[in-house]
Design a protein around this motif. Structure first.
Motif, PDB file in Angstrom:
ATOM      1  N   ASN A 519       0.731  -1.124  -0.054  1.00 36.08           N
ATOM      2  CA  ASN A 519       0.195   0.077   0.135  1.00 36.08           C
ATOM      3  C   ASN A 519       0.884   1.264  -0.025  1.00 36.08           C
ATOM      4  OD1 ASN A 519       0.824   0.276   2.699  1.00 36.08           O
ATOM      5  ND2 ASN A 519      -0.825  -0.681   3.687  1.00 36.08           N
ATOM      6  N   SER A 520       0.218   2.277   0.024  1.00 37.00           N
ATOM      7  CA  SER A 520       0.933   3.798   0.098  1.00 37.00           C
ATOM      8  C   SER A 520       2.001   3.772   1.100  1.00 37.00           C
ATOM      9  CB  SER A 520       0.027   4.950  -0.081  1.00 37.00           C
ATOM     10  OG  SER A 520      -0.649   4.764   1.196  1.00 37.00           O
ATOM     11  N   LEU A 521       1.861   3.217   2.334  1.00 36.66           N
ATOM     12  CA  LEU A 521       2.815   3.508   3.563  1.00 36.66           C
ATOM     13  C   LEU A 521       4.079   2.520   3.220  1.00 36.66           C
ATOM     14  CD1 LEU A 521       0.235   3.513   6.668  1.00 36.66           C
ATOM     15  CD2 LEU A 521       1.439   5.263   5.410  1.00 36.66           C
ATOM     16  N   SER A 522       3.837   1.148   2.850  1.00 31.28           N
ATOM     17  CA  SER A 522       4.816   0.373   2.458  1.00 31.28           C
ATOM     18  C   SER A 522       5.600   0.975   1.358  1.00 31.28           C
ATOM     19  CB  SER A 522       4.608  -1.128   2.040  1.00 31.28           C
ATOM     20  OG  SER A 522       3.573  -0.813   0.961  1.00 31.28           O
ATOM     21  N   LEU A 523       5.194   1.799   0.398  1.00 26.30           N
ATOM     22  CA  LEU A 523       6.011   2.340  -0.645  1.00 26.30           C
ATOM     23  C   LEU A 523       6.941   3.511   0.068  1.00 26.30           C
ATOM     24  CD1 LEU A 523       6.677   3.193  -3.502  1.00 26.30           C
ATOM     25  CD2 LEU A 523       4.814   4.615  -3.654  1.00 26.30           C
ATOM     26  N   ILE A 524       6.125   4.171   0.995  1.00 28.48           N
ATOM     27  CA  ILE A 524       6.981   5.260   1.819  1.00 28.48           C
ATOM     28  C   ILE A 524       7.994   4.739   2.591  1.00 28.48           C
ATOM     29  CG2 ILE A 524       6.889   6.778   3.566  1.00 28.48           C
ATOM     30  CD1 ILE A 524       5.755   8.090   1.044  1.00 28.48           C
ATOM     31  N   ASN A 525       8.018   3.541   3.065  1.00 32.58           N
ATOM     32  CA  ASN A 525       8.882   3.085   3.914  1.00 32.58           C
ATOM     33  C   ASN A 525      10.001   2.564   3.000  1.00 32.58           C
ATOM     34  OD1 ASN A 525       7.495   2.957   6.170  1.00 32.58           O
ATOM     35  ND2 ASN A 525       6.417   0.989   6.071  1.00 32.58           N
ATOM     36  N   GLY A 526       9.862   1.974   1.808  1.00 31.76           N
ATOM     37  CA  GLY A 526      10.808   1.592   0.893  1.00 31.76           C
ATOM     38  C   GLY A 526      11.576   2.877   0.175  1.00 31.76           C
ATOM     39  N   LEU A 527      10.856   4.093   0.094  1.00 34.48           N
ATOM     40  CA  LEU A 527      11.344   5.221  -0.364  1.00 34.48           C
ATOM     41  C   LEU A 527      12.410   5.994   0.784  1.00 34.48           C
ATOM     42  CD1 LEU A 527       8.644   6.848  -2.435  1.00 34.48           C
ATOM     43  CD2 LEU A 527      10.463   5.470  -3.287  1.00 34.48           C
ATOM     44  N   THR A 529      13.914   4.282   2.750  1.00 31.61           N
ATOM     45  CA  THR A 529      15.311   3.343   2.716  1.00 31.61           C
ATOM     46  C   THR A 529      16.077   3.662   1.421  1.00 31.61           C
ATOM     47  OG1 THR A 529      14.012   1.390   3.617  1.00 31.61           O
ATOM     48  CG2 THR A 529      16.275   0.991   2.828  1.00 31.61           C
ATOM     49  N   PHE A 530      15.236   4.004   0.496  1.00 30.60           N
ATOM     50  CA  PHE A 530      16.073   4.533  -0.778  1.00 30.60           C
ATOM     51  C   PHE A 530      17.025   5.722  -0.482  1.00 30.60           C
ATOM     52  CE2 PHE A 530      16.015   7.666  -4.540  1.00 30.60           C
ATOM     53  CZ  PHE A 530      16.872   6.693  -5.100  1.00 30.60           C
ATOM     54  N   SER A 531      16.129   6.805  -0.025  1.00 33.32           N
ATOM     55  CA  SER A 531      16.715   7.961   0.748  1.00 33.32           C
ATOM     56  C   SER A 531      17.963   7.913   1.648  1.00 33.32           C
ATOM     57  CB  SER A 531      15.599   9.056   1.131  1.00 33.32           C
ATOM     58  OG  SER A 531      14.834   9.609   0.307  1.00 33.32           O
ATOM     59  N   SER A 532      17.831   7.086   2.605  1.00 38.59           N
ATOM     60  CA  SER A 532      18.551   6.864   3.481  1.00 38.59           C
ATOM     61  C   SER A 532      20.123   6.128   2.657  1.00 38.59           C
ATOM     62  CB  SER A 532      18.337   5.674   4.482  1.00 38.59           C
ATOM     63  OG  SER A 532      19.495   5.603   5.233  1.00 38.59           O
ATOM     64  N   GLN A 533      19.897   5.237   1.865  1.00 36.71           N
ATOM     65  CA  GLN A 533      20.895   4.683   0.850  1.00 36.71           C
ATOM     66  C   GLN A 533      21.386   5.602   0.120  1.00 36.71           C
ATOM     67  OE1 GLN A 533      22.171   1.938   1.476  1.00 36.71           O
ATOM     68  NE2 GLN A 533      23.650   1.847  -0.166  1.00 36.71           N
ATOM     69  N   ALA A 534      20.536   6.739  -0.517  1.00 37.38           N
ATOM     70  CA  ALA A 534      21.251   7.786  -1.344  1.00 37.38           C
ATOM     71  C   ALA A 534      22.197   8.502  -0.459  1.00 37.38           C
ATOM     72  CB  ALA A 534      19.907   8.368  -1.838  1.00 37.38           C
ATOM     73  N   SER A 535      21.636   9.204   0.617  1.00 33.04           N
ATOM     74  CA  SER A 535      22.574   9.729   1.619  1.00 33.04           C
ATOM     75  C   SER A 535      23.906   9.396   1.771  1.00 33.04           C
ATOM     76  CB  SER A 535      21.746  10.079   2.868  1.00 33.04           C
ATOM     77  OG  SER A 535      20.555  10.807   2.501  1.00 33.04           O
ATOM     78  N   THR A 536      23.971   7.930   1.870  1.00 31.76           N
ATOM     79  CA  THR A 536      25.488   7.104   2.105  1.00 31.76           C
ATOM     80  C   THR A 536      25.977   7.220   1.070  1.00 31.76           C
ATOM     81  OG1 THR A 536      24.202   5.954   3.963  1.00 31.76           O
ATOM     82  CG2 THR A 536      26.342   5.109   2.955  1.00 31.76           C
ATOM     83  N   SER A 537      25.582   6.971  -0.223  1.00 31.12           N
ATOM     84  CA  SER A 537      26.232   6.748  -1.257  1.00 31.12           C
ATOM     85  C   SER A 537      26.468   7.812  -2.222  1.00 31.12           C
ATOM     86  CB  SER A 537      25.480   5.613  -2.211  1.00 31.12           C
ATOM     87  OG  SER A 537      25.102   4.324  -1.423  1.00 31.12           O
ATOM     88  N   LEU A 538      25.445   8.886  -2.241  1.00 32.96           N
ATOM     89  CA  LEU A 538      25.690   9.921  -3.493  1.00 32.96           C
ATOM     90  C   LEU A 538      26.277  11.240  -2.869  1.00 32.96           C
ATOM     91  CD1 LEU A 538      22.057   9.728  -4.752  1.00 32.96           C
ATOM     92  CD2 LEU A 538      24.265   8.547  -5.684  1.00 32.96           C
ATOM     93  N   TYR A 539      26.042  11.368  -1.508  1.00 30.85           N
ATOM     94  CA  TYR A 539      26.405  12.785  -1.056  1.00 30.85           C
ATOM     95  C   TYR A 539      27.682  12.991  -0.105  1.00 30.85           C
ATOM     96  CZ  TYR A 539      21.549  12.865  -2.155  1.00 30.85           C
ATOM     97  OH  TYR A 539      20.283  12.586  -3.088  1.00 30.85           O
ATOM     98  N   THR A 540      28.294  11.742  -0.199  1.00 26.41           N
ATOM     99  CA  THR A 540      29.524  11.721   0.753  1.00 26.41           C
ATOM    100  C   THR A 540      30.898  11.755   0.073  1.00 26.41           C
ATOM    101  OG1 THR A 540      28.265  10.678   2.465  1.00 26.41           O
ATOM    102  CG2 THR A 540      30.375  10.567   2.837  1.00 26.41           C
TER     103      THR A 540
END
Length: 569
Positions: A519-527, A529-540
């Protein structure tokens, strides 16, 4: 022949004697210190200065009056100074306060003198008494160890305001260079004429002191003989001594005034009206920049999701749930904003598939360029008069430099209270710098519209009736506004509104088979995680390859109050 020998002997004697005659010295240095009931002291220094055959204008005498106690400033108060000769005739003199000292310069620049001259220096001081639980103390550097000439003999008499039982008194003295613990030649109490068990004071005497040697005394008596300053007076003195430590109040006021005239936004409508879309078609990162005047990591992560919603890329979540792969599907149209095109290119380059983790240590350079493009675009489109990042940085650097210069000029960085005050001032500058970017009127109106959108995104179902002509809720609307909800920090509230009508993954998000109970909430949880992984990989960026004590305890010559020295001029 005898006459010749006699003449040669006389000549040789004169040659030997001339340097001695010419050598300057102090024949005697006698001091009298009267301790008063009000804890002030009157000091009379009688200095017999022998200029020899040298021609000078007079002497100068300097005495330290600024000290450090418990890493805070402690300044002696000078209540009066006068200078006479031994017959009480006044001398020409000048009192100045260079650095930490009081300097008395005696003599006339138009008159030269030689031989022996007597100088009687009188001064009155406050705040030179040390107070302890069971006794008070005068720890006093009598002659000072800064004279560049020898002192043939020295003495000091210290008088109390009343007679005191000798057993209740204690005294000692030190002579020699700074830090010496050698004792002076003589010291003894001044007995009361009517009793040999009480004394009115103490006397100290010593013979030769070489250049840069001094006489220091420590004299203690029971509490109650002199009036200890009140707590109110002590606080007043402390504040006066350390007033530079409270400069942060002035700096805070100056920052506020500067913000008032240079950083405060113009007035807008003053009311927030519900909005159902971003103003003027702004991208999520532009919305995030306008709302808080910063382009942040979450804004760029939302931009990536916005590119996915537009059909330019697909996000695939790996089965571990902790890594993601991006697939490029199409290019952006020619009219798309430059930062969106640069973001898509930075993610893929000439590839069509890339793991998020593979972008580590490279994308941070593109991140800096993309954020700078967004700042510049916000200026070009009229939302800010100047680049918010540059305004913030300029104020921060100039504010910190000004703060350090002010505290350095006030000599406040040598004390604890000064260091604390400077730290507070720095924090004030940092905080105010965050609010210095100023919006234009257009920018203020856009912010109000964005807040209206935020209100729409967060409203509960039972309150939606107050919205008129609101768009129909459907998966397309949810996905369209999802990136904006993310930059505004309300994605969870937005997702809750679609919990029952959004039950399958969007085309741009591959949950890799994990679609049970989607549902929409599980999508948000996945995103998330995506944003957290992006912070680790993209901006450092990649890691660098390189990796007030008592004079009776530990006292010595040159310690305590007083001291200094002098010389001729």
């Amino acid at each position: 022949m005898k006459k010749i020998v006699f003449i040669l002997a006389i000549s040789l004697g004169l040659l030997v004697a001339l340097p001695v005659m010419a050598q300057e010295k102090i024949d005697s240095f006698d001091s009298k210190i009267q301790i008063n009931n009000d804890a002030t002291i009157n000091v009379t220094e009688t200095i017999k200065y022998n200029f020899g055959s040298e021609e000078r204008h007079g002497i100068y005498r300097y005495i330290p009056i600024k000290y450090a106690r418990e890493n805070n400033k402690y300044n002696v108060r000078v209540l009066g100074v006068s200078v006479t000769d031994e017959k009480n005739h006044p001398y020409t003199y000048q009192v100045t306060y260079p650095g930490d000292n009081m300097e008395v310069k005696i003599g006339d620049a138009d008159i030269l003198i030689s031989g022996v001259k007597t100088y009687v220096i009188n001064y009155k001081l406050r705040r030179v008494i040390n107070y302890f639980d069971d006794y008070d103390e005068l720890y006093w550097n009598v002659t000072g160890d800064g004279w560049n000439v020898p002192i043939e003999k020295s003495s000091v008499t210290v008088l109390l305001p009343q007679n005191v039982i000798i057993k209740q008194l204690k005294s000692t003295c030190y002579v020699g260079p700074y830090g010496s613990t050698a004792n002076c030649a003589q010291n003894g109490y001044i007995l009361n004429s009517s009793s040999d068990t009480a004394a009115s004071g103490v006397e100290y005497k010593h013979g030769l002191l070489n250049a840069y040697e001094g006489l220091t005394i420590v004299f203690g008596w029971p509490t109650g003989i002199v009036q200890k300053p009140t707590q109110e007076q002590a606080i007043k003195d402390f504040l006066e001594d350390n007033k530079a430590g409270f400069v942060f109040i002035f700096i805070g006021l100056a920052c506020f005034i500067f913000w008032l005239f240079k950083g405060k936004d113009p007035a807008g409508r003053g009311t927030i009206i519900a909005e159902y879309d971003a103003p003027e078609g702004l991208s999520p990162a532009e919305v995030g920049t306008i709302i808080d005047e910063k382009t942040e990591k979450k804004d760029i992560s939302a931009e990536i999701i916005n590119l996915a919603v537009k059909g330019c890329l697909k996000i695939q979540r790996q089965r571990t749930g902790k890594s993601f792969t991006l697939f490029k599907l199409k290019e952006l149209p020619a009219e798309a904003p430059g930062h969106e095109k640069k973001l898509l290119t930075a993610l893929f380059g000439d590839k069509t598939e890339v793991k998020l983790s593979d972008l580590k240590d490279d994308f941070y350079k593109d991140f800096a360029e993309i954020t700078n493009d967004i700042y510049n675009l916000s200026v070009t489109n009229g939302y800010f008069p100047k680049n918010p990042k540059k305004v913030r940085f300029t104020f921060l650097i100039l504010g910190i430099i000004a703060t350090v210069i002010i505290y350095g000029a006030l000599d406040a960085l040598q004390t604890t209270i000064g260091q604390v005050s400077c730290t507070i001032s720095g924090i004030i500058v940092i905080i105010v710098s965050r609010f210095m970017p100023k919006k234009t009127e257009k920018g203020v109106l856009a912010k109000e519209q964005i807040l209206g959108l935020k209100e729409y995104l967060t409203v509960a179902e039972k309150d939606r009736i107050k919205f008129h002509n609101a768009p129909e809720k459907n998966p397309e609307l949810f996905e369209k506004l999802l990136p904006y909800a993310m930059v505004l920090g309300v994605e969870t509230q937005w997702a809750k509104q679609f919990k029952d009508i959004y039950n399958e993954p969007p085309k741009w998000y591959d949950a890799n088979g994990d679609i049970s109970h989607f549902n929409s909430l599980s999508l948000i949880n996945g995103l998330h995680t995506f944003s957290s992984q992006a912070s680790t990989s993209l901006y450092t960026a990649p890691a660098s390859a390189s990796s007030g004590s008592s004079g009776f305890s530990g006292g010595g010559s040159g310690g305590g109050f007083g001291g200094g020295g002098g010389g001729s001029w």
